[in-house]
Design a protein around this motif. Structure first.
Motif, PDB file in Angstrom:
ATOM      1  N   ASN A  45      -9.741  20.458 -39.837  1.00 43.91           N
ATOM      2  CA  ASN A  45     -10.689  20.522 -38.732  1.00 43.91           C
ATOM      3  C   ASN A  45     -10.667  19.250 -37.874  1.00 43.91           C
ATOM      4  O   ASN A  45     -11.679  18.874 -37.283  1.00 43.91           O
ATOM      5  N   GLY A  46      -9.534  18.578 -37.857  1.00 40.67           N
ATOM      6  CA  GLY A  46      -9.364  17.412 -36.990  1.00 40.67           C
ATOM      7  C   GLY A  46      -9.937  16.108 -37.490  1.00 40.67           C
ATOM      8  O   GLY A  46      -9.827  15.071 -36.827  1.00 40.67           O
ATOM      9  N   TRP A  47     -10.535  16.097 -38.669  1.00 42.73           N
ATOM     10  CA  TRP A  47     -11.171  14.862 -39.168  1.00 42.73           C
ATOM     11  C   TRP A  47     -10.170  13.727 -39.352  1.00 42.73           C
ATOM     12  O   TRP A  47     -10.526  12.551 -39.191  1.00 42.73           O
ATOM     13  N   ASP A  48      -8.934  14.033 -39.708  1.00 44.49           N
ATOM     14  CA  ASP A  48      -7.950  12.993 -40.008  1.00 44.49           C
ATOM     15  C   ASP A  48      -7.072  12.666 -38.796  1.00 44.49           C
ATOM     16  O   ASP A  48      -5.997  12.075 -38.950  1.00 44.49           O
ATOM     17  N   HIS A  49      -7.522  12.999 -37.604  1.00 41.90           N
ATOM     18  CA  HIS A  49      -6.761  12.723 -36.385  1.00 41.90           C
ATOM     19  C   HIS A  49      -7.376  11.551 -35.629  1.00 41.90           C
ATOM     20  O   HIS A  49      -8.594  11.349 -35.646  1.00 41.90           O
ATOM     21  N   VAL A  50      -6.515  10.794 -34.976  1.00 46.48           N
ATOM     22  CA  VAL A  50      -6.934   9.595 -34.251  1.00 46.48           C
ATOM     23  C   VAL A  50      -6.583   9.773 -32.778  1.00 46.48           C
ATOM     24  O   VAL A  50      -5.429  10.081 -32.444  1.00 46.48           O
TER      25      VAL A  50
ATOM     26  N   GLY B  24     -12.523  13.622 -34.890  1.00 50.40           N
ATOM     27  CA  GLY B  24     -11.515  12.605 -35.141  1.00 50.40           C
ATOM     28  C   GLY B  24     -12.030  11.196 -34.938  1.00 50.40           C
ATOM     29  O   GLY B  24     -13.150  10.962 -34.478  1.00 50.40           O
ATOM     30  N   VAL B  25     -11.174  10.232 -35.292  1.00 54.10           N
ATOM     31  CA  VAL B  25     -11.462   8.825 -35.033  1.00 54.10           C
ATOM     32  C   VAL B  25     -11.164   8.558 -33.561  1.00 54.10           C
ATOM     33  O   VAL B  25     -10.024   8.726 -33.114  1.00 54.10           O
ATOM     34  N   LEU B  26     -12.183   8.177 -32.817  1.00 55.32           N
ATOM     35  CA  LEU B  26     -12.018   7.900 -31.396  1.00 55.32           C
ATOM     36  C   LEU B  26     -11.887   6.392 -31.183  1.00 55.32           C
ATOM     37  O   LEU B  26     -12.717   5.619 -31.666  1.00 55.32           O
ATOM     38  N   LEU B  27     -10.841   5.995 -30.488  1.00 54.19           N
ATOM     39  CA  LEU B  27     -10.637   4.594 -30.152  1.00 54.19           C
ATOM     40  C   LEU B  27     -11.181   4.391 -28.745  1.00 54.19           C
ATOM     41  O   LEU B  27     -10.586   4.845 -27.763  1.00 54.19           O
TER      42      LEU B  27
END
Length: 445
Positions: free
Chosen positions: A182-187, A206-209
């Motif tokens: 579900n996109g949790w491991d995407h940056v 996801g991790v948002l920079l």
């Protein structure tokens, strides 16, 4: 004696609390101790926990070219530049939001050049803990000269950032590894406050920079799951010696006087500061001449003003740090990069907006800082300045990846939590694990 007794009780309570937390962790998160070795070696379910202690493996998607080099090419084309036949000849334009270029370039370097990085790039997505999506979202935002509010110079050039964002999501939703967790491991990198604005709600897991949370809702961004990035500095780093004698100006600011939202404080600061002795505060747009003037001003001033822009952050803060010009931050909801390793009270002065606009207050405060304290600030700025140098091999890029790697335990928690939760219809977003409680900034010297 009563004070010692109270201290002893406090320390004992803290020790018990720490022990209890570790006990809870091993009770509810870890497998039972007798089977730990067996599980780690025979069951891939626990592979990611083992990687946390060793290294974090990241897979960078090989996106269609239009999302990376194609964005640069479109930017150049819209400005009448001649096309390049080789991607290696393309140069990332601009400076402020170039983190997306530096991270992309870093992950494309040979592994032997990425010594001591907190993340290791892998070619097999099955090995990956994290997945990096290298869309140049900030550059895509400004490709088209025909954006609202700009002049139509090249009407033949058709480029839609909104269409690019939708196209990215369409591509991602066809990827096995996007759907898997579900996109949790995407940056994702979206450093400009408006980058990915149309689809951010669809990638918020996801991790948002990001540079700040100014345009994100409470269930989209949080320092708990996301990483705050510094802007790339626009002016040259100060190469002189630490000292106050060659800094004859008290306070310097140069930038757009009129901003929206929290940035409205700028106009008020102009009104109370523009006639003060030894204070330079002027309106200026981005240009080479403005950068030269800003460089001179920051390199010859003791303090540099950092009021909020349209969002809480602005690149001026990082220009000041590289100039060893003590930042004076007047931005009540600013989030700062790398705050787990940098104590900003030792490198900057923070004043809340209501206090800063009181006539005479700010100048009186800064004049009260003696030379010894100024030199102490400058020494501390010199110690941390490498964190804000994207070109430094041990600078910003390495620190960003370290910050990203530290999110992995939370990512794994959210992946497992997401899989077992019963889907609910909520009147408000469930962001109990992700939200930050922002508070006002206190003046610190």
């Amino acid at each position: 004696m009563p004070r010692k007794s109270l201290l002893k009780q406090t320390l004992t309570l803290a020790s018990l609390l720490s022990f209890s937390l570790f006990a809870l962790y091993f009770t509810f998160v870890s497998p039972s101790t007798p089977n730990l070795t067996k599980i780690n070696t025979q069951d891939s379910l626990f592979r990611s926990r083992e990687n946390v202690a060793k290294e974090v493996k990241i897979y960078m998607y090989d996106l269609p070219r239009k999302f990376t080099y194609g964005v640069i090419e479109s930017y150049d084309k819209s400005r009448g530049a001649q096309p390049k036949n080789d991607d290696s000849l393309l140069k990332y334009p601009g400076n402020q939001h170039s983190a997306e270029w530096y991270l992309f370039k870093d992950l494309n370097r040979p592994s032997h050049e990425r010594v001591d990085s907190a993340v290791t790039r892998v070619d097999d997505p099955e090995e990956a803990d994290l997945f990096y999506v290298p869309f140049f979202s900030s550059l895509s935002l400004v490709v088209n000269l025909n954006r609202p509010g700009t002049l139509i110079e090249h009407p033949a050039v058709l480029y839609s950032d909104e269409e690019m964002q939708e196209s990215l999501i369409e591509w991602l939703e066809n990827q096995e590894y996007w759907k898997r967790n579900n996109g949790w491991d995407h940056v994702f990198i979206c450093q400009d406050p408006n980058a990915l604005y149309k689809v951010v709600d669809r990638v918020k897991n996801g991790v948002l920079l990001v540079s700040d949370f100014g345009r994100l809702t409470r269930d989209q961004g949080s320092f708990v799951k996301d990483v705050i990035l510094p802007y790339s500095h626009r002016i040259n780093s100060y190469l002189g010696d630490i000292g106050a004698e060659n800094r004859d100006k008290l306070l310097f600011f140069m930038g757009n006087r009129y901003r929206k939202e929290g940035g409205k404080v700028r106009d008020l600061l102009f009104q109370i500061l523009e006639n003060e002795k030894d204070v330079i505060i002027k309106h200026g747009a981005q240009s080479r001449e403005s950068r030269r003037e800003a460089t001179k001003g920051m390199h010859t001033s003791k303090f540099c003003l950092h009021p909020a822009g349209d969002t809480p952050s602005a690149c001026r803060l990082f220009d000041a740090i590289l100039s060893l010009c003590i930042p004076v931050v007047v931005s009540d909801y600013v989030e700062l990069p790398f705050e787990d390793v940098i104590d900003y009270r030792k490198v900057a002065i923070f004043v809340d907006s209501n206090t800063a606009v009181k006539p005479g207050y700010l100048v009186k405060l800064l004049r009260s800082v003696n030379t010894h304290r100024i030199l102490e600030f400058q020494r501390n700025l010199y110690e941390v300045k490498h964190y804000f140098e994207y070109e430094d091999p041990n600078g910003t890029v390495k620190e960003i990846w370290r910050q990203v790697s530290q999110k992995l335990p939370l990512i794994n928690l959210m992946i497992n939590r997401d899989k077992r939760l019963v889907k609910r219809d909520l009147t408000e977003p469930d962001c109990s694990c992700l939200c930050s409680n922002q508070s006002g900034i206190q003046m610190t010297l």
